[in-house]
Enzyme design. Structure first.
Site, PDB file in Angstrom:
ATOM      1  CB  THR A 123     118.705 -13.462  76.961  1.00 23.31           C
ATOM      2  OG1 THR A 123     119.862 -13.693  76.172  1.00 23.31           O
ATOM      3  CG2 THR A 123     118.873 -13.903  78.227  1.00 23.31           C
ATOM      4  CG  ASP A 124     120.793 -16.111  72.639  1.00 21.30           C
ATOM      5  OD1 ASP A 124     121.183 -15.490  73.248  1.00 21.30           O
ATOM      6  OD2 ASP A 124     121.444 -15.987  71.482  1.00 21.30           O
ATOM      7  CD  GLU A 125     123.942 -13.253  76.852  1.00 17.94           C
ATOM      8  OE1 GLU A 125     124.059 -12.369  76.443  1.00 17.94           O
ATOM      9  OE2 GLU A 125     124.755 -13.422  77.949  1.00 17.94           O
ATOM     10  CE1 TYR A 150     120.584  -9.640  80.682  1.00  9.89           C
ATOM     11  CE2 TYR A 150     121.887 -11.163  79.361  1.00  9.89           C
ATOM     12  CZ  TYR A 150     120.536 -10.362  79.647  1.00  9.89           C
ATOM     13  OH  TYR A 150     119.686 -10.338  78.598  1.00  9.89           O
ATOM     14  CB  SER A 153     119.693 -12.249  87.127  1.00 11.27           C
ATOM     15  OG  SER A 153     120.023 -11.482  85.824  1.00 11.27           O
ATOM     16  CE  LYS A 154     115.977 -11.319  80.443  1.00  7.79           C
ATOM     17  NZ  LYS A 154     115.132 -10.294  80.633  1.00  7.79           N
TER      18      LYS A 154
HETATM   19  P1  NAD Z   1     118.227  -1.957  77.860  1.00  4.14           P
HETATM   20  O1  NAD Z   1     119.296  -2.029  79.025  1.00  4.14           O
HETATM   21  O2  NAD Z   1     118.521  -1.003  76.558  1.00  4.14           O
HETATM   22  O3  NAD Z   1     116.849  -1.417  78.660  1.00  4.14           O
HETATM   23  C1  NAD Z   1     116.459  -1.744  79.875  1.00  4.14           C
HETATM   24  C2  NAD Z   1     115.341  -0.805  80.196  1.00  4.14           C
HETATM   25  O4  NAD Z   1     114.700  -1.219  81.456  1.00  4.14           O
HETATM   26  C3  NAD Z   1     115.836   0.626  80.510  1.00  4.14           C
HETATM   27  O5  NAD Z   1     115.061   1.667  79.876  1.00  4.14           O
HETATM   28  C4  NAD Z   1     116.069   0.873  81.915  1.00  4.14           C
HETATM   29  O6  NAD Z   1     115.748   2.151  82.478  1.00  4.14           O
HETATM   30  C5  NAD Z   1     114.905  -0.044  82.406  1.00  4.14           C
HETATM   31  N1  NAD Z   1     115.069  -0.582  83.589  1.00  4.14           N
HETATM   32  C6  NAD Z   1     116.160  -1.284  84.258  1.00  4.14           C
HETATM   33  N2  NAD Z   1     115.764  -1.627  85.413  1.00  4.14           N
HETATM   34  C7  NAD Z   1     114.363  -1.319  85.924  1.00  4.14           C
HETATM   35  C8  NAD Z   1     113.706  -1.392  86.905  1.00  4.14           C
HETATM   36  N3  NAD Z   1     114.192  -1.827  88.087  1.00  4.14           N
HETATM   37  N4  NAD Z   1     112.704  -0.874  86.932  1.00  4.14           N
HETATM   38  C9  NAD Z   1     111.934  -0.228  85.664  1.00  4.14           C
HETATM   39  N5  NAD Z   1     112.718  -0.179  84.672  1.00  4.14           N
HETATM   40  C10 NAD Z   1     113.966  -0.524  84.689  1.00  4.14           C
HETATM   41  O7  NAD Z   1     117.905  -3.664  77.491  1.00  4.14           O
HETATM   42  P2  NAD Z   1     117.433  -3.980  76.153  1.00  4.14           P
HETATM   43  O8  NAD Z   1     118.742  -4.172  75.454  1.00  4.14           O
HETATM   44  O9  NAD Z   1     116.444  -3.172  75.436  1.00  4.14           O
HETATM   45  O10 NAD Z   1     116.737  -5.279  76.539  1.00  4.14           O
HETATM   46  C11 NAD Z   1     115.408  -5.219  76.810  1.00  4.14           C
HETATM   47  C12 NAD Z   1     115.109  -6.774  77.267  1.00  4.14           C
HETATM   48  O11 NAD Z   1     115.390  -7.699  76.408  1.00  4.14           O
HETATM   49  C13 NAD Z   1     115.955  -7.438  78.464  1.00  4.14           C
HETATM   50  O12 NAD Z   1     114.935  -8.066  79.287  1.00  4.14           O
HETATM   51  C14 NAD Z   1     117.103  -8.147  77.912  1.00  4.14           C
HETATM   52  O13 NAD Z   1     117.278  -9.195  78.908  1.00  4.14           O
HETATM   53  C15 NAD Z   1     116.232  -8.827  76.688  1.00  4.14           C
HETATM   54  N6  NAD Z   1     117.155  -9.305  75.744  1.00  4.14           N
HETATM   55  C16 NAD Z   1     118.017  -8.241  75.287  1.00  4.14           C
HETATM   56  C17 NAD Z   1     118.648  -8.624  74.046  1.00  4.14           C
HETATM   57  C18 NAD Z   1     119.617  -7.580  73.320  1.00  4.14           C
HETATM   58  O14 NAD Z   1     120.469  -8.019  72.455  1.00  4.14           O
HETATM   59  N7  NAD Z   1     119.672  -6.373  73.727  1.00  4.14           N
HETATM   60  C19 NAD Z   1     118.609  -9.865  73.528  1.00  4.14           C
HETATM   61  C20 NAD Z   1     117.891 -10.767  74.261  1.00  4.14           C
HETATM   62  C21 NAD Z   1     117.033 -10.549  75.276  1.00  4.14           C
HETATM   63  O1  DAU Z   2     122.305 -13.060  73.342  1.00  9.92           O
HETATM   64  C1  DAU Z   2     121.393 -11.939  73.781  1.00  9.92           C
HETATM   65  C2  DAU Z   2     122.289 -11.262  74.596  1.00  9.92           C
HETATM   66  O2  DAU Z   2     122.985 -10.119  73.793  1.00  9.92           O
HETATM   67  C3  DAU Z   2     121.300 -10.364  75.385  1.00  9.92           C
HETATM   68  O3  DAU Z   2     120.555 -11.106  76.326  1.00  9.92           O
HETATM   69  C4  DAU Z   2     121.864  -9.012  76.194  1.00  9.92           C
HETATM   70  O4  DAU Z   2     121.101  -8.376  76.861  1.00  9.92           O
HETATM   71  C5  DAU Z   2     122.821  -8.381  75.159  1.00  9.92           C
HETATM   72  O5  DAU Z   2     123.797  -7.542  75.805  1.00  9.92           O
HETATM   73  C6  DAU Z   2     123.846  -9.359  74.387  1.00  9.92           C
HETATM   74  O6  DAU Z   2     124.829 -10.084  75.305  1.00  9.92           O
HETATM   75  P1  DAU Z   2     126.159 -10.040  74.489  1.00  9.92           P
HETATM   76  O7  DAU Z   2     127.127 -10.314  75.834  1.00  9.92           O
HETATM   77  O8  DAU Z   2     126.354 -11.228  73.546  1.00  9.92           O
HETATM   78  O9  DAU Z   2     126.461  -8.616  73.714  1.00  9.92           O
HETATM   79  P2  DAU Z   2     127.524  -7.664  73.750  1.00  9.92           P
HETATM   80  O10 DAU Z   2     127.115  -6.691  72.854  1.00  9.92           O
HETATM   81  O11 DAU Z   2     128.055  -6.997  75.286  1.00  9.92           O
HETATM   82  O12 DAU Z   2     128.503  -8.408  73.169  1.00  9.92           O
HETATM   83  C7  DAU Z   2     128.608  -9.151  71.968  1.00  9.92           C
HETATM   84  C8  DAU Z   2     129.919  -9.733  71.666  1.00  9.92           C
HETATM   85  O13 DAU Z   2     131.141  -8.839  71.445  1.00  9.92           O
HETATM   86  C9  DAU Z   2     130.307 -10.715  72.790  1.00  9.92           C
HETATM   87  O14 DAU Z   2     131.214 -11.795  72.525  1.00  9.92           O
HETATM   88  C10 DAU Z   2     131.504  -9.780  73.389  1.00  9.92           C
HETATM   89  C11 DAU Z   2     132.120  -9.044  72.381  1.00  9.92           C
HETATM   90  N1  DAU Z   2     132.591  -7.717  72.882  1.00  9.92           N
HETATM   91  C12 DAU Z   2     132.079  -6.672  73.567  1.00  9.92           C
HETATM   92  C13 DAU Z   2     132.171  -5.544  73.873  1.00  9.92           C
HETATM   93  C14 DAU Z   2     131.096  -4.864  74.661  1.00  9.92           C
HETATM   94  C15 DAU Z   2     133.821  -7.350  72.527  1.00  9.92           C
HETATM   95  O15 DAU Z   2     134.776  -8.175  72.058  1.00  9.92           O
HETATM   96  N2  DAU Z   2     134.141  -6.085  72.956  1.00  9.92           N
HETATM   97  C16 DAU Z   2     133.393  -5.145  73.552  1.00  9.92           C
HETATM   98  O16 DAU Z   2     133.952  -4.250  73.955  1.00  9.92           O
END
Ligand code: NAD
Ligand code: DAU
Length: 337
Positions: A123-125, A150, A153-154
């Site tokens: 992630t960019d975070e 989060y 840990s990433k």
């Molecule tokens: P998500 O939370 O929707 O899905 C995570 C999946 O991992 C689920 O199916 C869950 O059951 C599985 N999982 C969790 N713990 C596990 C374990 N111990 N063993 C086996 N499976 C397990 O997540 P997502 O949004 O699809 O993100 C996927 C990946 O992309 C993550 O690594 C996240 O850090 C990264 N990422 C997400 C975003 C985003 O915007 N969603 C952006 C950048 C990077």
């Molecule tokens: O940047 C990549 C990341 O984007 C991934 O690594 C993460 O897995 C993914 O969850 C996401 O993280 P964010 O924290 O940016 O996403 P989230 O959707 O939780 O929140 C997006 C923005 O909206 C953030 O500034 C927080 C805000 N927010 C979020 C929620 C859930 C609100 O204002 N209200 C809310 O209820």
């Protein structure tokens, strides 16, 4: 080719499996997922009977299950993680176990089974927070500076992946990408939370002043980037992946959603801010563009509208996940149902 996809029942993982099986029907996929609250096999109905697809219900921290899943694998695509920042603030320990220890277990097994590629989804975070109203963007040389349990840990998992490359020569690649949106995203994340709350005639909680900025990427553009890195990426390299938005605030995102859905701006409810909330993310994706020819193709406004349409058409999907444990989480996070 035989791929092991971890976390394939989650949002991005399931989109990736559907994408891959459509584009590479001859490949075999093993999906290892322990189906946490975020994992949902409904996402994969389309491929569940395909003989080239196999699901293993198991934890990436379990060396035996991982060893079993790793047999005969050429390429690992590692999505499995605890992924929600707010949950990491409520309970960090699960994030350390899955994201750090789980990744290390996979790395050990990948090394033992001599996989040809270990691709880590990050992630960019991990780069921390940028200032509002400036032109800076994250790039591959930006220092790590994670602020939430989060992202810490990433960051730990990224460092382990790089360490296994340097120390043991494991052939790795990493993508660090920005905020994804699209179908099958769990409605604890901002965009699907906003859409489904509005569909339920509920207000949308906006943290603090709402002037936080994220870089939004349609999930299929992310899948396309991973595809290119697997096929053309240089082993050992990291690529940043970002979207087409130019510094759009959370408040502006909700207003767009409300406009598309024909609801008034009174649906916005400012609530208590997230602890340690990163102000701004922006991604410079010129390396993957120059070296591999990738760029995002899905315009934010158009695909936001399509994503809203998807949630409207798939009411059962999100109503099922918004019941039970979700309600407990919502109550704890927002102080009301
Ligand atoms: P998500 O939370 O929707 O899905 C995570 C999946 O991992 C689920 O199916 C869950 O059951 C599985 N999982 C969790 N713990 C596990 C374990 N111990 N063993 C086996 N499976 C397990 O997540 P997502 O949004 O699809 O993100 C996927 C990946 O992309 C993550 O690594 C996240 O850090 C990264 N990422 C997400 C975003 C985003 O915007 N969603 C952006 C950048 C990077
Ligand atoms: O940047 C990549 C990341 O984007 C991934 O690594 C993460 O897995 C993914 O969850 C996401 O993280 P964010 O924290 O940016 O996403 P989230 O959707 O939780 O929140 C997006 C923005 O909206 C953030 O500034 C927080 C805000 N927010 C979020 C929620 C859930 C609100 O204002 N209200 C809310 O209820």
């Amino acid at each position: 080719m035989k791929l092991l996809v971890t976390g394939g029942a989650g949002f991005i993982g399931s989109n990736f499996i559907l994408y891959w099986m459509k584009n590479y029907p001859q490949d075999r996929i093993v999906n290892l997922d322990n189906l946490t609250y975020a994992g949902n096999l409904e996402n994969l109905k389309e491929v569940e009977k395909n003989p080239n697809y196999k699901f293993i219900h198991g934890n990436i921290c379990n060396l035996n299950i991982v060893g079993e899943a790793m047999r005969g694998i050429d390429t690992v695509v590692h999505f499995a993680a605890e992924s929600h920042v707010d949950r990491s603030i409520l309970k960090p320990s699960d994030f350390i176990v899955t994201n750090v220890v789980g990744t290390q277990v996979l790395l050990d097994s990948a090394l033992k089974h001599k996989v040809k590629r270990f691709h880590h989804i990050s992630t960019d975070e991990v780069y921390g927070s940028l200032k509002l109203n400036d032109q800076s963007k994250f790039n591959e040389r930006t220092n790590y500076n994670p602020n939430s349990p989060y992202s810490a840990s990433k960051a730990g998992s990224d460092h382990l992946v790089k360490a296994y490359s340097e120390t043991y020569g494991l052939p790795i690649t990493i993508t660090n990408c920005s905020n994804n949106f699209g179908p099958y995203q769990f409605p604890e994340k901002f965009i699907p939370l906003a859409i489904t709350n509005i569909l339920e005639d509920k207000k949308v909680p906006v943290y603090g002043d709402g002037l936080y900025v994220r870089d939004w990427l349609y999930v299929i553009d992310h899948c396309r980037a991973i595809d290119l890195v697997l096929n053309k990426g240089k082993v050992g390299e990291t690529y940043l992946v970002g979207g087409m938005t130019d510094d759009i605030s959370n408040l502006e995102v909700v207003k767009k959603i409300l406009k598309i859905m024909g609801k008034p701006e009174s649906f916005v409810e400012h609530v208590k801010d997230r602890l340690g909330h990163d102000r701004r993310y922006a991604v410079n994706w010129s390396k993957i563009e120059k070296e591999l020819g990738w760029k995002p193709l899905h315009d934010f406004d158009e695909w936001l509208e399509k994503t809203i349409a998807w949630y409207k058409e798939n009411e059962k999907w999100w109503k099922d996940v918004k019941s039970g444990d979700y309600k407990k989480y919502y109550q704890e996070q927002y102080g009301k149902l």
